[in-house]
Design an enzyme around this catalytic site. Structure first.
Site: not given
Ligand SMILES: *Cc1c(COP(=O)(O)O)cnc(C)c1O
Length: 358
Positions: A101, A168, A194
């Site tokens: 990521w 993030d 998540k």
């Molecule tokens: C799942 C995830 C993403 C991507 O998320 P999307 O909604 O599919 O763009 C980015 N960063 C982390 C840490 C993730 O777990």
């Protein structure tokens, strides 16, 4: 059929109480005779829900009016591009590479041709830990991913740089208290799917002075300032996602807030890591000190056994335990909505699997 125990990495488990409340209100929101999906995002009913959700989130993270809370679309992935586009000012943007990521975020910095620097990385050990580093005081911003969903690593505590910190937090959003001031957080974001609801809504908390850095050349819909001025209503927001997110916020409050949630998360993770560390059969991927409370990546002694584990787990009502294709092995995602009882059941299953296959 009863509900499975859901260890999926994302989209992932949502608290049953939240699903049931949504079900009860699905065709008739608060007795008003319509579903929340069927009314204007600019109408009174939705506006109140929207603003309440913002207020609740701000209160959980104890942040004031120097921050804006935005509900956006395009996933965390769009943020990889939107961040440099909006807050890079011509200095150096510093990134810490802890896996897929952050690599994607770095790639977008490269595409935009900004002056970026990867100041630390754990790539040489396949991202099994969070590296040590210090952001430069005068960096435009310092970028991290607080929980690395695939490898199962997490910052035990966030760094506290002098430059604005960008986080993030897609896979550990609302899992613990965060002191925004102490960590000098300028931008904190994550997709809801998540740990905070269904897919389709990205929560962005941005410091207003940081958002104001944006240049005139940035397209209007991609500016944070556009959405700040419009309270995320510059275009039609994902109203149902915001509704579900609001229900999750209420559920967190019912659990006693973020500290209470975090205490349970610590117990759930400890139970799994203890079992893994005390066995000569299972092996955890992440190094102690960097281990995630959200995603426990581990493996049995062989790929064949990993496959058998996943299959047998499914037969026993446990889904989502297959590791990410990049890493292989197994992964138990134990987000807020995964109960202690579920983790206990998984632990029992793991012991039994080792007994019969070890
Ligand atoms: C799942 C995830 C993403 C991507 O998320 P999307 O909604 O599919 O763009 C980015 N960063 C982390 C840490 C993730 O777990």
């Amino acid at each position: 059929m009863s509900r499975v125990l859901n260890f999926s990495a994302g989209p992932s488990a949502i608290p049953l109480a939240v699903l049931e409340r949504a079900q009860a209100e699905f065709t008739n929101y608060h007795g008003l005779g319509f579903s929340i999906m069927e009314v204007s995002h600019r109408g009174k009913v939705f506006e109140e829900l929207h603003n309440n959700a913002i207020a609740k989130l701000k209160s959980f993270y104890n942040i004031g009016d120097d921050y804006a809370v935005l509900f956006l679309q395009g996933g965390a992935t769009l943020q990889f591009a939107q961040i440099p586009m909006n807050i890079y000012t011509g200095g150096v943007a510093e990134y810490v590479n802890t896996g897929v990521w952050t690599q994607k975020a770095i790639k977008e910095a490269k595409i935009q041709n900004i002056n970026y620097k990867v100041i630390a990385s754990s790539e040489d050990t396949k991202f099994d830990h969070i590296p040590n580093f210090n952001f430069s005081d005068d960096a435009d911003y310092g970028y991290i991913c607080s929980n690395n969903t695939i490898y199962g690593t997490q910052y035990a505590t966030l760094p506290s740089p002098k430059c604005p910190l960008v986080v993030d937090s897609s896979s550990d959003l609302l899992s613990r208290e965060i002191d925004f001031k102490a960590h000098n957080i300028g931008l904190f974001y994550g997709g809801a799917q998540k740990n905070a609801g269904p897919a389709g809504i990205t929560i962005v908390i941005v410091k207003k002075d940081l958002a104001a850095r944006v240049k005139d050349s940035v397209p209007t819909p991609l500016r944070y300032t556009t959405q700040i001025e419009a309270n995320s209503l510059a275009n039609t927001p994902p109203t149902f996602g915001i509704y579900m997110f609001d229900l999750v916020l209420d559920w967190i409050k019912d659990q006693g807030g973020l500290n209470a949630i975090n205490a349970v998360n610590e117990q759930k993770a400890a139970a799994l890591y203890e079992l893994i560390d005390n066995s000569d059969f299972y092996k955890a991927f992440a190094k102690p000190g960097s281990r995630s409370l959200m995603n426990v990546s581990f493996a049995t002694p062989s790929a064949e056994l990993d496959g058998a584990f996943v299959k047998l787990a499914e037969q026993n009502g446990m889904i989502g335990l297959k590791g990410h294709r990049i890493l292989g092995g197994l992964r138990a995602s134990i987000y807020n909505a995964v109960t202690q009882q579920s983790v206990q059941t998984l632990c029992e299953f793991m012991k039994e699997f080792q007994r019969t296959h070890g």
